[in-house]
Enzyme design. Structure first.
Site, mmCIF file in Angstrom:
data_model
loop_
_atom_site.group_PDB
_atom_site.id
_atom_site.type_symbol
_atom_site.label_atom_id
_atom_site.label_comp_id
_atom_site.label_asym_id
_atom_site.label_seq_id
_atom_site.Cartn_x
_atom_site.Cartn_y
_atom_site.Cartn_z
ATOM 1 N N ASP A 1 0.798 -1.241 0.081
ATOM 2 C CA ASP A 1 -0.110 -0.033 -0.167
ATOM 3 C C ASP A 1 0.737 1.300 0.058
ATOM 4 O OD1 ASP A 1 0.386 1.128 2.953
ATOM 5 O OD2 ASP A 1 0.177 -1.057 3.205
ATOM 6 N N ASP B 1 0.639 3.712 2.349
ATOM 7 C CA ASP B 1 0.256 4.118 3.631
ATOM 8 C C ASP B 1 -0.841 5.361 3.701
ATOM 9 O OD1 ASP B 1 1.339 4.016 6.187
ATOM 10 O OD2 ASP B 1 2.327 5.923 6.202
#
Length: 290
Positions: free
Chosen positions: A209, A211
């Site tokens: 991802d 973040d």
């Protein structure tokens, strides 16, 4: 001929290794308590692998609750020559996209609730962490990841946060200002302890991802991480297969960084001031010098 015995610490999503021959499950008791789970030891050709799921089977342990000292002690006790960490992480750089692999070469430790050393009162030692990753092992793992079809970034700074919560946006922006590349919750104090145990250590950080620093995208959550994590785990399995395949028939020599003898220059406490009870707990990790 010196053989490779590679300890593999599996992070989120990687809970077993396939294809092990003569596999045996071993429960290890250490002076630091029980490791995260029983370890599985087996061979693929002439390479021995010792696998340990960092969070335990079923992912029972939070990042803070992982028994890092027991895990490294157990791997050393079972004869590991090297330790490869496979870890999920968040990206702090646009160029490091979900699904990419980062061969981390530096760490910033922002954890605060974990025991971070095997040493202490009665036996003090200071190991160097200037270059915390074994460049040889990292290079071999990076080559294997590329063979497995992963997009690999060589080098990067991993910031370790305590967790288990994900970052706030302010924290995420701060870590980007510091020049960090990826963020995770588990590689510290693991890397420090591996160095104290004179074990060459490397990390494959698998990006799941971005973040939460990208204001135009959804903040990180478990649900949107799981699908990427599954694909990453498949590539991680292929990476381990390629790594072991490349080591077949090769002789393991000492790390070019001298990691296996780093305690020669780390011991501070005078021999006559050393606590026998502390020394007894260090039988596996520091027995070579004690």
């Amino acid at each position: 001929m010196s053989k490779w015995v590679i300890g593999v610490i599996g992070g989120s999503g990687l809970y077993e290794i396939e294809g092990l021959e003569n596999a045996e499950t071993i429960s290890v008791e250490t002076p630091w308590g029980a490791p995260s789970d029983p370890l599985v030891k087996g061979q693929i050709g002439d390479v021995t692998l010792v696998f340990l799921p960092r969070h335990g089977k079923g992912h029972r342990l939070t990042p803070t609750a992982v028994p890092y000292r027991a895990n490294i002690d157990a791997l050393k006790r079972l004869g590991c020559t090297d330790v490869l960490s496979v870890s999920a992480c968040g990206s702090l750089k646009e160029a490091l996209a979900p699904g990419d692999f980062v061969m981390v070469d530096q760490f910033i430790d922002r954890t605060f609730a974990r025991e971070k050393t095997f040493f202490g009162p009665g036996m003090v030692a200071h190991v160097s962490m200037a270059d915390p990753v074994c460049s040889r092992l990292s290079g071999l793992a990076g080559d294997a990841a590329e063979q497995a079809g992963a997009k690999v970034h060589r080098g990067g700074t991993y910031i370790a946060m305590e967790g288990p919560q994900f970052s706030s946006r302010a924290e995420s922006h701060l870590y980007r200002q510091w020049g960090c590349d990826v963020i995770g919750m588990t590689n510290m104090p693991e890397a420090k302890l591996a160095r104290e145990a004179e074990l060459p250590y490397a990390t494959i950080a698998m990006v799941t991802d971005y973040d939460c620093w990208r204001d135009d995208s959804e903040a990180v959550s478990v649900s949107n991480v799981l699908e990427v994590m599954k694909n990453n785990t498949d590539k991680a399995r292929q990476t381990l297969k390629a790594l072991v395949g490349g080591l077949q028939g090769t002789e393991r020599t000492a790390s070019p960084q001298g990691i296996e003898t780093c305690l020669d220059f780390a011991m501070i406490t005078a021999p006559d001031a050393r606590d026998p009870a502390v020394l007894a707990k260090l039988d596996a990790v520091a027995g070579r010098v004690l």
